[in-house]
Design an enzyme around this catalytic site. Structure first.
Site, short mmCIF file in Angstrom:
data_model
loop_
_atom_site.label_atom_id
_atom_site.label_comp_id
_atom_site.label_asym_id
_atom_site.label_seq_id
_atom_site.Cartn_x
_atom_site.Cartn_y
_atom_site.Cartn_z
N HIS A 1 0.77 -1.26 0.00
CA HIS A 1 0.00 0.00 0.00
C HIS A 1 0.79 1.30 0.00
O HIS A 1 0.19 2.36 -0.09
CB HIS A 1 -0.95 0.01 1.20
CG HIS A 1 -1.93 -1.12 1.19
ND1 HIS A 1 -2.92 -1.23 0.24
CD2 HIS A 1 -2.03 -2.21 1.97
CE1 HIS A 1 -3.62 -2.33 0.47
NE2 HIS A 1 -3.09 -2.95 1.51
N LYS B 1 -5.07 -9.64 -7.91
CA LYS B 1 -5.80 -9.00 -6.81
C LYS B 1 -6.82 -8.07 -7.45
O LYS B 1 -6.50 -7.29 -8.35
CB LYS B 1 -4.83 -8.24 -5.90
CG LYS B 1 -5.50 -7.69 -4.66
CD LYS B 1 -4.49 -7.08 -3.70
CE LYS B 1 -5.20 -6.57 -2.46
NZ LYS B 1 -4.27 -5.92 -1.53
N HIS C 1 -2.98 -2.86 8.25
CA HIS C 1 -4.06 -3.28 7.35
C HIS C 1 -4.74 -2.05 6.76
O HIS C 1 -5.04 -1.10 7.49
CB HIS C 1 -5.08 -4.14 8.09
CG HIS C 1 -6.28 -4.50 7.30
ND1 HIS C 1 -6.24 -5.41 6.27
CD2 HIS C 1 -7.56 -4.05 7.35
CE1 HIS C 1 -7.45 -5.52 5.74
NE2 HIS C 1 -8.26 -4.70 6.37
N PHE C 2 -4.99 -2.08 5.44
CA PHE C 2 -5.76 -1.02 4.78
C PHE C 2 -7.22 -1.42 4.87
O PHE C 2 -7.63 -2.42 4.28
CB PHE C 2 -5.32 -0.86 3.33
CG PHE C 2 -5.88 0.37 2.69
CD1 PHE C 2 -5.15 1.54 2.67
CD2 PHE C 2 -7.13 0.36 2.09
CE1 PHE C 2 -5.67 2.69 2.09
CE2 PHE C 2 -7.65 1.50 1.51
CZ PHE C 2 -6.91 2.67 1.51
#
Length: 145
Positions: free
Chosen positions: A39, A67, A142-143
């Site tokens: 990210h 993804k 974590h996004f």
């Protein structure tokens, strides 16, 4: 004796710089390292299909499967880590370890898969993001959205 004093002074200096936030420790947390890989792109401006196609491949998000969606944050890691110091909010999974901040991002959406190639549409914007943070000190892992 002189060597011991020198090492003690160096350690004290490093701890002082860490306390002032001038030096970031190297976090070994696997989730933090994964967050960075998936990210964070502090050097890019992104926003294009070419950017997404290149970065998704380079960062390993096209194998073994494409993804479907990913967001790259275009801010330095210090600014991203600072989001973790904002007030806690509820994550999508109902945990209370998420934090919100406004940053420049590129959203990459899968548009096609052909012959093992993943193709993405890129869209750049400045918007609010929500990230989950953990650890001591708190770092993004974590996004969320």
């Amino acid at each position: 004796m002189a060597l011991q004093k020198t090492l003690s002074l160096l350690l004290l200096s490093l701890l002082t710089l860490l306390g002032l936030g001038l030096v970031q420790p190297s976090y070994g947390q696997p989730m933090y390292q994964r967050f960075l890989r998936q990210h964070v792109d502090s050097t890019g401006t992104g926003g294009t299909d070419l950017y997404c196609n290149t970065m998704m491949e380079r960062r390993g998000m096209t194998r073994p499967r494409c993804k479907k969606f990913n967001t790259f944050i275009h801010a330095d890691i210090g600014a991203i880590n600072n989001i973790c110091s904002t007030p806690n909010i509820r994550c999508k999974n109902a945990k209370e370890n998420c934090h919100e901040g406004v940053v420049r991002v590129t959203d990459c959406r899968l548009t096609a898969r052909s012959g093992g190639n993943c193709r993405y549409q890129g869209r750049g914007s400045s918007r609010s993001v929500v990230i989950a943070c953990q650890g001591n000190p708190l770092v993004p892992v974590h996004f969320d959205r």
